[in-house]
Design an enzyme around this catalytic site. Structure first.
Site, PDB file in Angstrom:
ATOM      1  CG  ASN A 136     -13.403   6.612  29.377  1.00 48.75           C
ATOM      2  OD1 ASN A 136     -12.514   7.451  29.367  1.00 48.75           O
ATOM      3  ND2 ASN A 136     -13.177   5.325  29.548  1.00 48.75           N
ATOM      4  CG  HIS A 138      -9.263   7.501  29.883  1.00 44.78           C
ATOM      5  ND1 HIS A 138      -9.188   6.345  29.150  1.00 44.78           N
ATOM      6  CD2 HIS A 138      -8.697   8.447  29.104  1.00 44.78           C
ATOM      7  CE1 HIS A 138      -8.587   6.576  28.010  1.00 44.78           C
ATOM      8  NE2 HIS A 138      -8.284   7.847  27.950  1.00 44.78           N
TER       9      HIS A 138
HETATM   10  C1  GLP Z   1      -5.571   7.667  25.790  1.00 50.19           C
HETATM   11  C2  GLP Z   1      -4.368   7.742  26.722  1.00 50.19           C
HETATM   12  C3  GLP Z   1      -4.271   9.063  27.431  1.00 50.19           C
HETATM   13  C4  GLP Z   1      -4.765  10.155  26.531  1.00 50.19           C
HETATM   14  C5  GLP Z   1      -6.248   9.988  26.383  1.00 50.19           C
HETATM   15  C6  GLP Z   1      -6.878  10.917  25.389  1.00 50.19           C
HETATM   16  O1  GLP Z   1      -6.160   6.410  25.811  1.00 50.19           O
HETATM   17  N1  GLP Z   1      -4.350   6.690  27.684  1.00 50.19           N
HETATM   18  O2  GLP Z   1      -2.952   9.294  27.834  1.00 50.19           O
HETATM   19  O3  GLP Z   1      -4.476  11.411  27.087  1.00 50.19           O
HETATM   20  O4  GLP Z   1      -6.573   8.649  26.061  1.00 50.19           O
HETATM   21  O5  GLP Z   1      -6.485  10.552  24.105  1.00 50.19           O
HETATM   22  P1  GLP Z   1      -6.682  11.476  22.844  1.00 50.19           P
HETATM   23  O6  GLP Z   1      -5.878  12.691  23.086  1.00 50.19           O
HETATM   24  O7  GLP Z   1      -6.131  10.653  21.683  1.00 50.19           O
HETATM   25  O8  GLP Z   1      -8.131  11.753  22.719  1.00 50.19           O
END
Ligand code: GLP
Length: 243
Positions: A136, A138
């Site tokens: 999303n 974030h």
């Molecule tokens: C997670 C964590 C982040 C991470 C992001 C992407 O929820 N809070 O620190 O960088 O989402 O995660 P992923 O790399 O598993 O897609």
């Protein structure tokens, strides 16, 4: 923001590791802030191998854990602290006294925020951060619509994040909040690397690069930051290449 695309996840990870190595060569006692999650796993493997064979010297670097699920601690599968110890801190032989992380089990989260802010200040600010872009948009647990502020935040988790969380825990857990270094402090890092790989991230990568700059999609806030580089594999770049 500079954007560089690689044929494969491995090449993207190699480039991320080399950027960390270049930063360390110039600033050996820097403060590094790495995201957990799946995205940086390749970079962690390469950095641990580089540390093992002497191509990088992380012995003077300090580390700040980017974020943590509120309610989870080091014994919980999928907690950020557990992931970081297993994937990076332990294989790279990072001394425990060089690492500061959020305690997701702490009763006083305001105090946890303060302790992390004190660590960042004591280390002279964040030298380099390597961040994964969430589904999303974030960054850490700076979820959509989060206030852009310095210091640290406790944020209610977005429904997308709650749904995606099952991949880390292997089962649904009732996570509701995250604690994270805030966007203001991350944007002030001397160097920022954003990573995204895989086709499932291609839509949010497109929004990051071409959508409105807004805290609705936190990753867009890095777009005007001259010291940010976005590293992508071919699949994550599919939609921006159509432009
Ligand atoms: C997670 C964590 C982040 C991470 C992001 C992407 O929820 N809070 O620190 O960088 O989402 O995660 P992923 O790399 O598993 O897609």
């Amino acid at each position: 923001m500079k954007i560089t695309m690689f044929e494969s996840y491995e090449e993207m990870s190699q480039q991320a590791a080399e950027r960390v190595a270049a930063h360390i060569a110039e600033h050996p006692d820097t403060l590094l802030c790495f995201a957990a999650g799946e995205t940086p796993m390749g970079m962690f493997r390469i950095l641990a191998a580089m540390q093992e064979d002497g191509r990088i010297d992380l012995s003077q670097a300090r580390f700040a854990g980017l974020d943590e699920w509120v309610g989870l601690g080091p014994n919980d599968t999928g907690s950020c602290i557990q992931v970081m110890h297993d994937a990076f801190y332990r294989p790279a032989n990072i001394p425990l006294e060089h690492i500061h992380v959020f305690d997701g089990l702490a009763a006083d989260l305001t105090e946890e925020c303060q302790k992390m802010e004190n660590w960042i200040t004591a280390c002279g600010g964040i030298g380099m951060t390597v961040l994964g872009i969430g589904m999303n948009g974030h960054i850490g647990f700076n979820e959509p619509d989060v206030p852009v502020q310095n210091g640290c935040i406790v944020c209610d988790l977005d429904d997308t994040t709650k749904a995606v969380s099952i991949k880390y825990f292997g089962q649904p857990l009732p996570v509701r909040q995250g604690i994270s270094i805030g966007l203001g402090s991350l944007i002030q890092a001397r160097e920022v690397v954003l990573l995204a790989n895989g086709a499932r991230k291609s839509e949010i990568v497109h929004a990051t690069v071409h959508g409105p700059v807004s805290n609705r999609v936190p990753s867009t806030l890095f777009r005007d930051h001259l010291c940010t580089t976005l590293l992508l594999d071919r699949e994550a770049a599919i939609q921006i290449q159509k432009e």
